[in-house]
Design an enzyme around this catalytic site. Structure first.
Site, short mmCIF file in Angstrom:
data_model
loop_
_atom_site.label_atom_id
_atom_site.label_comp_id
_atom_site.label_asym_id
_atom_site.label_seq_id
_atom_site.Cartn_x
_atom_site.Cartn_y
_atom_site.Cartn_z
N ASN A 1 7.45 11.08 0.10
CA ASN A 1 6.24 11.25 0.88
C ASN A 1 6.55 11.97 2.19
O ASN A 1 7.68 11.91 2.68
CB ASN A 1 5.60 9.89 1.22
CG ASN A 1 5.17 9.13 0.00
OD1 ASN A 1 4.32 9.58 -0.75
ND2 ASN A 1 5.76 7.96 -0.22
N LYS B 1 -0.12 9.82 5.65
CA LYS B 1 0.91 9.77 4.61
C LYS B 1 0.44 10.62 3.43
O LYS B 1 -0.66 10.41 2.90
CB LYS B 1 1.13 8.32 4.19
CG LYS B 1 2.40 8.07 3.40
CD LYS B 1 2.62 6.55 3.25
CE LYS B 1 3.91 6.23 2.57
NZ LYS B 1 4.13 4.76 2.48
N ASP C 1 -1.84 3.41 13.24
CA ASP C 1 -0.51 3.68 13.76
C ASP C 1 -0.02 2.44 14.51
O ASP C 1 -0.66 1.98 15.45
CB ASP C 1 -0.55 4.88 14.71
CG ASP C 1 0.83 5.26 15.24
OD1 ASP C 1 1.83 4.71 14.74
OD2 ASP C 1 0.88 6.10 16.16
N ASP D 1 8.37 -4.90 -2.35
CA ASP D 1 9.37 -4.21 -1.52
C ASP D 1 9.51 -4.97 -0.20
O ASP D 1 9.50 -4.39 0.88
CB ASP D 1 8.93 -2.77 -1.27
CG ASP D 1 10.09 -1.84 -0.94
OD1 ASP D 1 11.25 -2.26 -1.11
OD2 ASP D 1 9.84 -0.70 -0.52
N TRP E 1 3.41 -0.66 1.03
CA TRP E 1 2.96 -1.46 -0.10
C TRP E 1 2.89 -0.66 -1.40
O TRP E 1 2.19 -1.03 -2.33
CB TRP E 1 1.59 -2.07 0.22
CG TRP E 1 1.66 -3.17 1.23
CD1 TRP E 1 1.88 -3.05 2.57
CD2 TRP E 1 1.52 -4.58 0.98
NE1 TRP E 1 1.88 -4.29 3.18
CE2 TRP E 1 1.66 -5.25 2.23
CE3 TRP E 1 1.28 -5.33 -0.16
CZ2 TRP E 1 1.58 -6.63 2.34
CZ3 TRP E 1 1.19 -6.71 -0.06
CH2 TRP E 1 1.34 -7.35 1.19
#
Length: 367
Positions: free
Chosen positions: A36, A56, A115, A216, A244
């Site tokens: 990404n 993103k 952010d 994760d 996520w």
């Protein structure tokens, strides 16, 4: 041809042509180049109180065999963030939160979210000098354990949406399971038991649909915001759980393994007291709060695989020290497959002892 948001100019163009967000300031590349691209956008006009946002972009890189999966994981992250942020897990005044979703473009594969600034990851914070006090570490560990235990319960209940999360076959496509054996071999460790365990984990990923897992849940995916009180004490303002993309339905032991496994690295290479304190309070709180059964021997085997897999790429130590981590990892894999209650009570997962469900052994007899 898909839009590529790989330069500052292309991100400015996307914002001008596809959104109402205005910015004339330079756009900062936070991370990019593999799966990404992540950009920080400073807004000319605040949006709902936000002065900056994170964009993103999942670029469908043709060079990668799993490029389709990279794009789909952004969809999973969007669905997970939206569902979890609106769930009882992130109630007002709670210490744990997830980034708010601001905008999602499923055609161009763009997720814009809150952010969180430049606050450190928990991994970085635990490795600083002077180390955080034990009472702060205990609070952090307990909060994270209770949050993930509640996620496992909520994900199993009727109120949790299925989120359109990935079919299990796509989870197995993750490269992580495929590199464990080669990484062990780099340290001169070759053992057929590792192949058995990896095959078992792949089979588990294809069949386990037990409950919602973060997928994760490691110290690098948790941000910590700390402030100093008037008397000089350090107080946790907020913990943020980020990234996520791997959220899915599966075995909840995976979420337990990753944080507890990371604590071993912190204890071994940075600060014994901090790593041990975090491990102890995390597992103790999880054992108390968990209503979804977790097999402690599955946790032990997972810890072993975690140490073998991550000691080298995360730069934990020199070659000799990495070999020690691999050897300890293999020992835990072996001990976990043997399912010795006496050994479990002295292990890195000892807080989970005597909580094993009455079921068939996790390894070998199920193969």
């Amino acid at each position: 041809m898909p839009l590529e948001l790989t330069t500052e100019e292309s991100v400015h163009a996307y914002l001008n042509n596809h959104t109402t967000f205005n910015t004339s300031d330079p756009i900062e590349l936070v991370k990019g180049g593999y799966c990404n691209y992540t950009w920080r956008i400073r807004l000319s006009t605040p949006y709902k109180g936000y002065r900056s946002l994170i964009l993103k972009h999942a670029q469908p890189f043709a060079a990668y065999a799993n490029s389709e999966m990279i794009v789909e994981r952004l969809q999973y992250e969007y669905r997970a963030l939206k569902a979890v942020s609106e769930s009882p897990l992130c109630g007002k005044g709670g210490l744990i939160g997830v980034p708010a979703v601001i905008h999602y473009d499923e055609d161009i594969h763009v997720l814009i979210m809150q952010d969180l600034g430049t606050i450190p990851t928990l991994l970085d914070y635990f490795c600083t000098q002077p180390p955080p006090p034990s009472d702060l570490v205990a609070v952090v560990a307990t909060q994270l354990a209770e949050f993930i235990a509640e996620l496992h319960v909520w994900g199993k209940g009727p109120d949790a949406p299925r989120l359109g999360l990935p079919p299990v076959q796509k989870v197995v496509g993750s490269p992580m399971l495929h590199v464990v054996i080669p990484r062990a071999a780099l340290s001169g460790v070759v053992d057929p038991l590792l192949e058995e365990v990896i095959d078992m984990f792949k089979a588990e990923a294809l069949t386990s649909n037990e409950t919602l897992i973060m997928g994760d849940y490691w110290l690098g995916n948790i941000l910590i915001d700390v402030e100093d009180s008037p008397d000089g004490a350090r107080i946790v303002k907020k913990l943020w759980v980020i990234d996520w993309e791997m959220c899915r339905y599966g075995n909840p032991a995976k979420d337990v393994v990753e944080i507890a496994g990371d604590c071993f690295f912190v204890s071994r290479f940075k600060n014994t007291v901090v790593g041990e304190c975090m491990r102890h309070h995390f597992l103790k709180a999880y054992a108390r709060a968990a209503k979804v059964k977790v097999d402690p021997f599955r946790v032990v085997v997972g810890m072993g695989v975690h140490w073998i897999n991550w000691a080298r790429p995360l730069g934990w130590g020199n070659e000799e020290e990495i070999r020690e981590c691999v050897d300890v990892g293999l020992e835990y894999v072996r001990r976990g497959t043997e399912r010795s209650e006496d050994w479990l009570a002295t292990s890195w997962a000892k807080e989970l002892a005597r909580r094993a469900p009455n079921e068939a052994p996790f390894i070998r007899s199920n193969l």
